[in-house]
Write an enzyme that holds these catalytic residues in place. Structure first.
Site, PDB file in Angstrom:
ATOM      1  N   ASN A   1       0.871  -1.169   0.000  1.00  0.00           N
ATOM      2  CA  ASN A   1       0.000   0.000   0.000  1.00  0.00           C
ATOM      3  C   ASN A   1       0.914   1.226   0.000  1.00  0.00           C
ATOM      4  O   ASN A   1       1.476   1.596   1.027  1.00  0.00           O
ATOM      5  CB  ASN A   1      -0.881  -0.037   1.252  1.00  0.00           C
ATOM      6  CG  ASN A   1      -1.913   1.081   1.265  1.00  0.00           C
ATOM      7  OD1 ASN A   1      -1.877   1.971   0.420  1.00  0.00           O
ATOM      8  ND2 ASN A   1      -2.808   1.035   2.226  1.00  0.00           N
TER       9      ASN A   1
ATOM     10  N   ARG B   1      -2.421  -2.108  -3.679  1.00  0.00           N
ATOM     11  CA  ARG B   1      -3.616  -1.291  -3.526  1.00  0.00           C
ATOM     12  C   ARG B   1      -3.525  -0.124  -4.510  1.00  0.00           C
ATOM     13  O   ARG B   1      -2.532   0.608  -4.534  1.00  0.00           O
ATOM     14  CB  ARG B   1      -3.681  -0.735  -2.113  1.00  0.00           C
ATOM     15  CG  ARG B   1      -4.918   0.073  -1.939  1.00  0.00           C
ATOM     16  CD  ARG B   1      -4.869   1.073  -0.874  1.00  0.00           C
ATOM     17  NE  ARG B   1      -6.245   1.453  -0.575  1.00  0.00           N
ATOM     18  CZ  ARG B   1      -6.721   1.590   0.629  1.00  0.00           C
ATOM     19  NH1 ARG B   1      -5.951   1.389   1.650  1.00  0.00           N
ATOM     20  NH2 ARG B   1      -7.966   1.933   0.806  1.00  0.00           N
TER      21      ARG B   1
ATOM     22  N   HIS C   1     -13.215   3.090  -0.778  1.00  0.00           N
ATOM     23  CA  HIS C   1     -13.186   2.099   0.320  1.00  0.00           C
ATOM     24  C   HIS C   1     -13.736   0.747  -0.148  1.00  0.00           C
ATOM     25  O   HIS C   1     -14.271  -0.025   0.648  1.00  0.00           O
ATOM     26  CB  HIS C   1     -14.045   2.548   1.523  1.00  0.00           C
ATOM     27  CG  HIS C   1     -13.548   3.767   2.218  1.00  0.00           C
ATOM     28  ND1 HIS C   1     -14.371   4.801   2.585  1.00  0.00           N
ATOM     29  CD2 HIS C   1     -12.320   4.114   2.661  1.00  0.00           C
ATOM     30  CE1 HIS C   1     -13.684   5.741   3.193  1.00  0.00           C
ATOM     31  NE2 HIS C   1     -12.417   5.343   3.249  1.00  0.00           N
TER      32      HIS C   1
ATOM     33  N   ARG D   1     -13.491  16.504   6.178  1.00  0.00           N
ATOM     34  CA  ARG D   1     -14.184  16.725   4.893  1.00  0.00           C
ATOM     35  C   ARG D   1     -15.661  17.026   5.128  1.00  0.00           C
ATOM     36  O   ARG D   1     -16.278  16.466   6.020  1.00  0.00           O
ATOM     37  CB  ARG D   1     -14.059  15.477   4.010  1.00  0.00           C
ATOM     38  CG  ARG D   1     -12.679  15.321   3.409  1.00  0.00           C
ATOM     39  CD  ARG D   1     -12.546  14.022   2.654  1.00  0.00           C
ATOM     40  NE  ARG D   1     -11.482  13.215   3.198  1.00  0.00           N
ATOM     41  CZ  ARG D   1     -11.291  11.928   2.933  1.00  0.00           C
ATOM     42  NH1 ARG D   1     -12.094  11.291   2.106  1.00  0.00           N
ATOM     43  NH2 ARG D   1     -10.288  11.269   3.469  1.00  0.00           N
TER      44      ARG D   1
ATOM     45  N   GLU E   1      -8.478  -4.417   5.120  1.00  0.00           N
ATOM     46  CA  GLU E   1      -8.278  -4.150   3.697  1.00  0.00           C
ATOM     47  C   GLU E   1      -7.111  -4.959   3.138  1.00  0.00           C
ATOM     48  O   GLU E   1      -7.161  -5.442   2.018  1.00  0.00           O
ATOM     49  CB  GLU E   1      -8.064  -2.648   3.476  1.00  0.00           C
ATOM     50  CG  GLU E   1      -9.365  -1.885   3.699  1.00  0.00           C
ATOM     51  CD  GLU E   1      -9.210  -0.380   3.678  1.00  0.00           C
ATOM     52  OE1 GLU E   1      -8.337   0.132   4.402  1.00  0.00           O
ATOM     53  OE2 GLU E   1      -9.970   0.281   2.972  1.00  0.00           O
TER      54      GLU E   1
END
Ligand code: ADP
Length: 403
Positions: A7, A92, A181, A242, A386
């Site tokens: 990743n 990823r 995601h 955000r 993940e």
């Protein structure tokens, strides 16, 4: 198969070596401050003290990959005798546009498409590409697989991925909902079906991935049918910093009112909004917001209540879209660790017949059912993974390729 999961960010590289048959994490670690002074390398071996960490110059990603491969194959510290024992590398990749519907073996053609998608994720895809190139250098014969954050959401139907703007913006410029995601939503939806003891094809579920970045996905029969993040990860529910969904005219108004440029306004919406902005800059971290909330701080109450409300609105709309659900699942940093957030979200759902078992909800991290036997649908907390999701998808792609 032993799969090395990579990743790669612009200045960091997280890695994990996983035996996919047993789902065992063999080793894991992190290269930090790549291309910046003060590089650091961390290497942990599961169930052993052979791991180590050290400060080391990491001028580029090639050096980072060299160091991690040396550690993994080292006669004293290593976990494999030779790099050829690593069956595949799973990378990823944040944005696959609408080109990839699943994990894909990385060929030169696939590399070109990932490069084309860099326009959509300029902060992430170039780093992901660099990670692939660096691994290729030390493992030229090993299969590399790209696993995309966007791929799981490619099953979203047109009516859900289009925006109400002239169609030519989609046709000419590809402006549509992508969703993010994906690895987490897919993994957690599968685990939800397992907790229900049902085939995933028969399960309707809503997955709430509540981390610093957060998204909510409606999953029908193992396929994403809608998700709260959109063209970019700015859309959807309120997040750490955000703003989530808002009336587009607000961007205009914020620029007019302050004299800020469009770029400055976008920075505010990405980095100074959400829990952080609403709480009057207390924090973007839910733990701090909860502490201030418990102390009766008005700004924290405002931020927390607004956050919960946006989550409930998505859950309600996805229950309607799915025509009812079998389970609602909370995951990621906040979803897994905050009984308070789960309690407040679920208290809105009482009218729908949802009942929470307070003791189960208060228990620590782990996969568990937090609803009572009488609840209209089950509510779960399930830790996301993940990296495991990437490793399993990678092994599947390579097995198919070799068959
Ligand atoms: P990301 O991967 O998007 O950076 P994470 O999934 O790691 O985010 O989640 C980070 C969030 O989880 C932070 O807001 C943090 O406050 C929250 N979190 C972690 N532990 C707890 C806890 N015990 N209670 C409430 N929130 C928590």
């Amino acid at each position: 198969m032993k799969v090395l999961v990579i990743n790669c960010g612009s200045s960091s590289l997280k890695y994990r070596l996983i035996e996919t048959e047993t789902k065992e994490v063999i080793c894991k670690g992190l290269c930090e401050r790549i291309g910046i002074d003060g590089g650091h390398f961390k290497y942990e071996v599961t169930g052993s003290d052979r791991g180590f960490e050290k400060d080391v110059d990491l001028p580029d990603h090639n050096t980072a990959v060299d160091i991690l491969i040396k550690a993994v194959t080292d006669p004293e510290h290593g976990v494999v005798a030779d790099v050829s024992e690593i069956g595949a590398v799973g990378h990823r990749i944040v944005h696959g546009g609408d080109k990839f519907t699943g994990a894909t073996l990385i060929t030169p053609e696939v590399m070109s498409v990932i490069e084309e998608c860099s326009d959509l994720a300029p902060l992430h895809n170039p780093a992901n590409i660099q990670g692939i190139r660096s691994c290729r250098k030390v493992m030229p014969d090993t299969n590399m697989v790209g696993v995309f954050d966007t791929a799981f959401h490619q099953s979203i139907p047109e009516k859900a991925y289009l925006y109400g703007i002239p169609y030519e913006y989609y046709e000419k410029y590809g402006i549509r909902k992508f969703g993010f995601h994906g690895m987490s939503h897919e993994y957690v939806a599968r685990e939800t079906a397992a907790m229900l003891g049902k085939d995933i094809k028969e399960v309707k579920t809503i997955v709430c991935h509540l981390g610093n970045g957060a998204s909510i996905t409606a999953v029908n029969g193992g396929k994403s049918v809608d998700t709260s993040m959109g063209y970019t990860p700015l859309d959807g529910i309120i997040m750490g910093t955000r703003c989530g969904s808002l009336d587009p005219e607000i961007v205009h108004a914020m620029a007019d009112d302050t004299g800020d440029s469009l770029e400055e306004v976008m920075k505010v919406l990405n980095f100074k909004s959400g829990l952080y902005g609403l709480s009057g800059n207390i924090s973007s971290d839910m733990r701090d917001i909860e502490d201030a909330y418990a102390a009766g701080n008005e700004a924290a109450v405002r931020a927390f209540d607004t956050y919960i409300y946006t989550i409930v609105k998505y859950i309600g709309s996805y229950i309607a879209v799915l025509g009812g659900i079998d389970a609602l699942t909370f995951t990621a940093g906040i979803g897994e660790n905050s009984p308070t957030v789960r309690k407040h979200v679920c208290s809105y759902l009482k009218g729908l017949g949802v009942e929470i078992d307070s003791a189960a909800n208060e228990q620590g991290r782990g996969g568990r059912c937090i609803s009572t036997a009488d609840s209209a649908f089950k509510v779960f907390t399930i830790p996301t993974d993940e990296e495991m999701s990437i490793a399993l998808s990678t092994a599947e792609v390579v097995a198919k390729h070799n068959a």
